[in-house]
Design a protein around this motif. Structure first.
Motif, short mmCIF file in Angstrom:
data_model
loop_
_atom_site.label_atom_id
_atom_site.label_comp_id
_atom_site.label_asym_id
_atom_site.label_seq_id
_atom_site.Cartn_x
_atom_site.Cartn_y
_atom_site.Cartn_z
N GLN A 142 -3.21 -0.35 7.10
CA GLN A 142 -1.90 -0.50 7.72
C GLN A 142 -1.76 -1.80 8.50
OE1 GLN A 142 -0.86 2.95 9.98
NE2 GLN A 142 -1.38 4.39 8.37
N ASP A 143 -2.79 -2.62 8.51
CA ASP A 143 -2.69 -3.91 9.21
C ASP A 143 -2.46 -5.03 8.21
OD1 ASP A 143 -5.08 -3.92 7.94
OD2 ASP A 143 -6.34 -4.11 9.73
N ILE A 144 -2.34 -6.24 8.72
CA ILE A 144 -2.06 -7.39 7.86
C ILE A 144 -3.17 -7.61 6.85
CG2 ILE A 144 -1.67 -9.88 7.82
CD1 ILE A 144 0.66 -8.30 8.91
N LYS A 145 -4.40 -7.42 7.27
CA LYS A 145 -5.52 -7.64 6.36
C LYS A 145 -5.54 -6.61 5.23
CE LYS A 145 -8.53 -9.72 9.84
NZ LYS A 145 -9.85 -9.63 10.54
N MET B 6 0.84 -1.20 0.00
CA MET B 6 0.00 0.00 0.00
C MET B 6 0.87 1.24 0.00
SD MET B 6 -2.46 1.45 2.97
CE MET B 6 -0.97 2.00 3.77
N MET B 7 0.52 2.22 -0.79
CA MET B 7 1.27 3.46 -0.85
C MET B 7 0.83 4.38 0.29
SD MET B 7 3.66 5.03 -2.28
CE MET B 7 3.81 3.94 -3.69
N ALA B 8 1.79 4.91 1.02
CA ALA B 8 1.49 5.74 2.18
C ALA B 8 0.86 7.06 1.75
CB ALA B 8 2.75 6.00 2.99
N LEU B 9 0.08 7.63 2.66
CA LEU B 9 -0.50 8.95 2.41
C LEU B 9 0.59 10.01 2.49
CD1 LEU B 9 -3.76 8.59 4.52
CD2 LEU B 9 -3.51 8.34 2.06
N PRO B 10 0.36 11.19 1.89
CA PRO B 10 1.38 12.24 1.92
C PRO B 10 1.84 12.59 3.31
CG PRO B 10 -0.32 12.76 0.32
CD PRO B 10 -0.78 11.53 1.03
N ALA B 11 0.92 12.64 4.31
CA ALA B 11 1.33 12.97 5.67
C ALA B 11 2.28 11.93 6.22
CB ALA B 11 0.09 13.11 6.56
N GLU B 12 1.98 10.64 5.91
CA GLU B 12 2.85 9.59 6.39
C GLU B 12 4.20 9.65 5.70
OE1 GLU B 12 0.59 6.19 5.53
OE2 GLU B 12 -0.84 6.46 7.16
#
Length: 499
Positions: free
Chosen positions: A285-288, A1-7
């Motif tokens: 952000q979790d395994i699922k 998953m691509m992180a959000l800009p804040a992250e």
């Protein structure tokens, strides 16, 4: 998953803090045009550093990261930055060498030692352009020794020849004076707000790539209110933004009449854009919430020279244009580490790193940079970067000099390798003449074997700053003035039904 800009901003801040533990140092060096020196001095002043102690893993930090996540992780860092920035602003006038209204000086008698050395170099290598010194003229060739009082640059061998060619010299005199003032401005010791670049922004804020003004505004750069600052800023930003303007889904080039993009170009760049602008997967952000990510887009920058040593904040702008994709910049060329030997030694060539690549993997959470000092065709023949995919690969050549007599032989083996990949190839030129000479050379060497993707023309994101050829003061050019693109021809397979 691509992180959000804040992250992304938070991760970048943490990576910079971690990188402070590194003991690898690289020394400051001065580039001929002085841009990197001015940039590094300003960065060290803003961040309270008195010594050039940046590392390969930690590039200068973008100033405009203002998300709440970043503030939580770097409040102390921000306070230190603000305090040191205030001190720098207060002492800027005491360190300033030239005032804003005192930027025009004779090159020979300049208060800047570096410019005086440049004047000596011009006198030693440039020839007088007067017709008397031409091949069929009445006098032998002579070097330049007379400085025009209006532009302050050595241009003729004597005042007589300058006066005799005055009408011709007037065509470029104003441009030469502008170059003179811009060079002195770069070394004046002033604070450069135009070197403070915008950070990531929310994806809903679309970027307008019509021209420099709309781009800088929609990317939330600090306002640049005078032409000189705009010229200084675009001189560096032209490299990543030229690439972005061609491959971005909001590109100003289209298949409409006058848009310069061809049908084949739409096919090739649509494939790249599919990867650079991925759909949201709904991952968490979790395994699922784990989702499969696409491989990084590889941008091969061939014949790399000055662009490989640009401040990493400049190249990070490319990552901000594509926040949900990963990008791998690969600088390749025998001069890709020119004038950078004092920064860090080249790594040895080993089985795991056969070409001694210098890898900077913490430029940005979604960007990695590799530099290889070798010819591309040498690497291509070994299959080191194989396989190539039009969805993930693109080649870029900044002012390659494909058709220039002094450098065309170096591209003889490279061109067939590039056409074989079927990936798009973006090429820029200093001037229209330079670009047309490259196109003629490609037509001569690979006639019928390539498709034009972007018709040749002026680059909407060319450098607004003019550059001077020290070997010929009559030759002025702009970085990435023109741009075009091509690709190895694809042959459609047709089936013949058996009767």
């Amino acid at each position: 998953m691509m992180a959000l800009p804040a992250e992304l901003a938070a991760r970048s801040t943490l990576s910079r803090v971690c990188a402070r533990c590194s003991v690898t140092l690289r020394k400051q060096y001065i580039t001929p045009n002085g841009f990197l020196k001015a940039f590094q001095q300003q960065r060290r002043s803003l961040h309270g550093r008195d010594a050039p102690n940046s590392t390969i893993a930690r590039p200068p930090a973008p100033r405009a990261i203002q998300s709440s996540a970043t503030k939580r992780f770097s409040s102390a860092f921000a306070q230190n930055t603000f305090a040191s920035g205030s001190q720098q602003s207060a002492s800027s006038e005491s360190k300033r060498i030239l005032a804003p209204d005192d930027l025009f000086h004779s090159f020979t008698h300049s208060p800047i030692p570096e410019i005086r050395r440049r004047a000596a170099y011009i006198r030693q290598h440039a020839s007088c352009p007067h017709h008397d010194h031409q091949p069929h003229g009445s006098a032998p060739p002579r070097g330049v020794d007379f400085e025009c009082p209006d532009c302050g640059i050595p241009v003729y061998c004597s005042a007589e020849h300058w006066a005799g060619d005055y009408e011709k010299h007037l065509e470029i005199c104003d441009t030469l004076r502008q170059i003179n003032e811009d060079d002195h401005d770069l070394r004046s010791g002033r604070f450069f707000p135009e070197f403070e670049y915008a950070g990531p922004q929310m994806e809903e804020a679309l970027v307008n790539m019509t021209n420099w003004d709309t781009f800088l505004y929609t990317r939330q750069f600090e306002a640049i209110n005078d032409d000189r600052s705009m010229r200084q800023a675009t001189r560096l930003l032209t490299y990543p933004i030229t690439i972005g303007s061609v491959i971005h889904e909001l590109s100003p080039y289209s298949i409409k009449s006058g848009g310069r993009l061809t049908t084949e170009g739409l096919k090739s760049f649509s494939a790249l854009r599919y990867t650079l602008h991925p759909r949201k997967t709904g991952g968490g952000q979790d395994i699922k919430g784990l989702r499969v990510e696409a491989p990084p887009v590889r941008l091969f920058i061939l014949g790399a020279r000055a662009e490989s040593s640009l401040p990493r904040d400049v190249w990070t702008q490319l990552a901000h244009l594509f926040p949900r994709s990963r990008i791998h910049l690969i600088f390749i060329g025998p001069e890709s580490m020119a004038n950078r030997d004092d920064e860090f030694p080249l790594p040895p060539r080993t089985a795991s790193n056969p070409y001694g690549a210098i890898v900077e993997d913490r430029v940005w959470p979604t960007m990695k940079i590799s530099t290889i000092v070798d010819y591309y065709h040498t690497i291509h023949k070994t299959g080191y970067f194989y396989p190539y995919d039009p969805y993930f690969d693109c080649f870029v050549m900044f002012h390659p000099g494909l058709g220039h007599p002094a450098s065309s032989h170096e591209w003889e083996e490279t061109l067939p390798c590039l056409l074989e990949t079927k990936a798009p190839i973006i090429v820029t030129g200093y001037t229209q003449e330079d670009m047309e000479r490259d196109i003629q050379w490609v037509n001569k060497k690979a006639s019928g074997e390539f498709d034009v993707l972007l018709e040749p023309g002026e680059n909407k994101f060319r450098s607004l700053r003019w550059d001077l050829n020290d070997m010929d003061p009559q030759d002025v050019s702009a970085g990435n003035w023109g741009v075009w693109a091509f690709r190895g021809k694809r042959y459609e397979a047709t089936r013949k039904d058996s009767a």
